[in-house]
Design a protein around this motif. Structure first.
Motif, PDB file in Angstrom:
ATOM      1  N   SER A   9       0.861  -1.178   0.000  1.00 32.83           N
ATOM      2  CA  SER A   9       0.000   0.000   0.000  1.00 32.83           C
ATOM      3  C   SER A   9       0.903   1.234   0.000  1.00 32.83           C
ATOM      4  O   SER A   9       1.732   1.396   0.887  1.00 32.83           O
ATOM      5  CB  SER A   9      -0.898  -0.001   1.238  1.00 32.83           C
ATOM      6  OG  SER A   9      -1.645   1.194   1.292  1.00 32.83           O
ATOM      7  N   SER A  11       1.139   5.531  -0.384  1.00 38.73           N
ATOM      8  CA  SER A  11       0.481   6.833  -0.435  1.00 38.73           C
ATOM      9  C   SER A  11       1.558   7.886  -0.678  1.00 38.73           C
ATOM     10  O   SER A  11       2.730   7.560  -0.839  1.00 38.73           O
ATOM     11  CB  SER A  11      -0.274   7.113   0.871  1.00 38.73           C
ATOM     12  OG  SER A  11       0.645   7.302   1.927  1.00 38.73           O
ATOM     13  N   ALA A  12       1.178   9.149  -0.684  1.00 45.13           N
ATOM     14  CA  ALA A  12       2.130  10.222  -0.963  1.00 45.13           C
ATOM     15  C   ALA A  12       3.277  10.273   0.041  1.00 45.13           C
ATOM     16  O   ALA A  12       4.403  10.618  -0.302  1.00 45.13           O
ATOM     17  CB  ALA A  12       1.396  11.554  -0.987  1.00 45.13           C
TER      18      ALA A  12
END
Length: 91
Positions: A9, A11-12
């Motif tokens: 996973s 994200s930024a």
């Protein structure tokens, strides 16, 4: 490792890698390595009584300590580990 159960996973500002042991593998994982390439890996330890005892033993009493100093070190027990906290008892 079992690839179908492993996950990723991103994200930024964060990345999480979920790893699953193969059915024949038993026992806790003690450490892992990570990095951009194999020549520059960093090692990290999982939280366990053994790893905490080793870390605190090194931090509290370097290799120059006497045997009596080592025997007087506090007893450290990991009571609970969760995503947001760790509970440790020291005697």
């Amino acid at each position: 490792l079992v690839s179908p159960e492993s996950s990723l996973s991103v994200s930024a500002h964060n990345a999480v890698v979920g790893l699953a042991k193969a059915p024949g593998s038993t026992g806790p994982w003690h450490k892992f390595s990570f990095g951009l390439d194999p020549s520059a890996l960093q090692e990290r330890l999982f939280v366990s009584e053994e790893n905490i005892d080793g870390f605190l033993g090194t931090a509290l009493c370097p290799s120059s300590c006497s045997q009596s100093a080592l025997e007087s070190q506090p007893l450290i027990e990991v009571l609970d580990v969760s995503e947001d906290r760790i509970q440790i008892r020291v005697e």
